[in-house]
Design a protein around this motif. Structure first.
Motif, mmCIF file in Angstrom:
data_model
loop_
_atom_site.group_PDB
_atom_site.id
_atom_site.type_symbol
_atom_site.label_atom_id
_atom_site.label_comp_id
_atom_site.label_asym_id
_atom_site.label_seq_id
_atom_site.Cartn_x
_atom_site.Cartn_y
_atom_site.Cartn_z
ATOM 1 N N ARG A 142 0.805 -1.226 0.000
ATOM 2 C CA ARG A 142 0.000 0.000 0.000
ATOM 3 C C ARG A 142 0.833 1.268 0.000
ATOM 4 N N VAL A 143 2.104 1.156 0.380
ATOM 5 C CA VAL A 143 2.954 2.344 0.447
ATOM 6 C C VAL A 143 4.191 2.181 -0.416
ATOM 7 N N ARG A 144 4.733 3.320 -0.785
ATOM 8 C CA ARG A 144 5.989 3.389 -1.534
ATOM 9 C C ARG A 144 6.893 4.333 -0.748
ATOM 10 N N LEU A 145 8.121 3.923 -0.496
ATOM 11 C CA LEU A 145 9.097 4.804 0.125
ATOM 12 C C LEU A 145 9.940 5.396 -0.988
ATOM 13 N N ARG A 146 10.010 6.729 -1.039
ATOM 14 C CA ARG A 146 10.737 7.394 -2.113
ATOM 15 C C ARG A 146 11.455 8.628 -1.591
ATOM 16 N N LYS A 147 12.412 9.089 -2.383
ATOM 17 C CA LYS A 147 13.149 10.306 -2.048
ATOM 18 C C LYS A 147 12.182 11.487 -2.000
ATOM 19 N N MET A 148 12.329 12.317 -0.988
ATOM 20 C CA MET A 148 11.535 13.540 -0.912
ATOM 21 C C MET A 148 12.231 14.636 -1.695
ATOM 22 N N GLU A 192 10.749 22.542 3.421
ATOM 23 C CA GLU A 192 11.628 22.478 2.242
ATOM 24 C C GLU A 192 13.093 22.469 2.672
ATOM 25 N N ASP A 193 13.450 23.320 3.631
ATOM 26 C CA ASP A 193 14.832 23.355 4.125
ATOM 27 C C ASP A 193 15.231 22.016 4.726
ATOM 28 N N MET A 194 14.313 21.390 5.486
ATOM 29 C CA MET A 194 14.618 20.101 6.114
ATOM 30 C C MET A 194 14.786 19.007 5.061
ATOM 31 N N ILE A 195 13.939 19.022 4.038
ATOM 32 C CA ILE A 195 14.050 18.037 2.958
ATOM 33 C C ILE A 195 15.410 18.161 2.268
ATOM 34 N N LEU A 196 15.809 19.399 1.956
ATOM 35 C CA LEU A 196 17.106 19.617 1.303
ATOM 36 C C LEU A 196 18.251 19.172 2.205
ATOM 37 N N LEU A 197 18.141 19.449 3.508
ATOM 38 C CA LEU A 197 19.168 19.009 4.459
ATOM 39 C C LEU A 197 19.255 17.486 4.492
ATOM 40 N N ARG A 217 16.680 9.247 4.300
ATOM 41 C CA ARG A 217 15.290 9.475 4.699
ATOM 42 C C ARG A 217 14.395 9.385 3.483
ATOM 43 N N TRP A 218 13.325 8.596 3.631
ATOM 44 C CA TRP A 218 12.326 8.441 2.576
ATOM 45 C C TRP A 218 11.038 9.160 2.957
#
Length: 195
Positions: free
Chosen positions: A15-21, A54-59, A71-72
């Motif tokens: 049911r889920v997909r783990l992917r790059k944010m 957005e800053d946290m995703i880039l970090l 982190r996915w």
């Protein structure tokens, strides 16, 4: 030996997909990282603006390139909605072959079995791809749902680490849980034998 180097592979569950944010996911990610009920037991404060997400995703993506974390985003396969994130906060392949996981889920999707599926994907990646011998999780002693989740998967509660994390509210005690490769393998073999 496992090398991440910023390559965050897609992991598929039923049911889920783990992917790059990506930065474009910030608005969706903000919905759960800004919820004080979701972040209550995390080592981050609730976010106040989508730009913070957005800053946290880039970090986090930078940390994957330097192999300090991976982190996915947790995506629902049925509609592409991001409902949480998960990953390895750090790992050590020289000598210890261990890693530490972390995860969180949007409050709207609690108690629907998604984290059980996510945890299974993290186990398989950690033990099969990263070749870890031990996976650890640090859990706030008040976070009973997370404790029940880990225990349902055969994790061992090893004890309380006193004042092991520092947050905006001061030092925090954390429970340490672990799962060993041999324990996971026994459970996996048992699952296949019963299917």
């Amino acid at each position: 030996m496992y090398e991440c180097k910023g390559n965050i592979p897609i992991l598929q569950g039923s049911r889920v997909r783990l992917r790059k944010m990506e930065a474009k996911d910030a608005r969706q990610v903000f919905t759960f990282w800004s919820d004080c009920e979701v972040t209550r037991y995390m080592n981050i404060e609730s976010m106040s603006a989508p730009e913070d997400a957005e800053d946290m995703i880039l970090l986090l993506n930078r940390l994957s390139r330097s192999e300090d974390a991976i982190r996915w985003g947790i995506e629902l396969k049925e509609n592409g909605e991001l409902i949480g994130s998960c990953g390895f906060n750090h790992w050590q392949l020289d000598g210890a072959f261990k890693g530490e996981i972390g995860y969180e889920l949007s409050r709207l999707h609690w108690r629907k079995g998604y984290m059980s599926e996510v945890l299974g994907l993290l186990h398989a990646f950690g033990f099969e791809t990263m070749r870890l011998n031990r996976i650890e999780a640090m859990v706030d002693p008040r976070n009973e749902p997370s404790q029940r989740l880990l225990e349902a998967f055969g994790w061992t509660r090893e004890g309380l680490l006193r004042q092991v994390q520092y947050t905006s509210t001061g030092y925090k005690d954390m429970l340490i849980y672990s799962l060993l490769y041999e324990e996971w393998l026994r459970k996996e073999k048992g699952a296949y034998a019963n299917s």
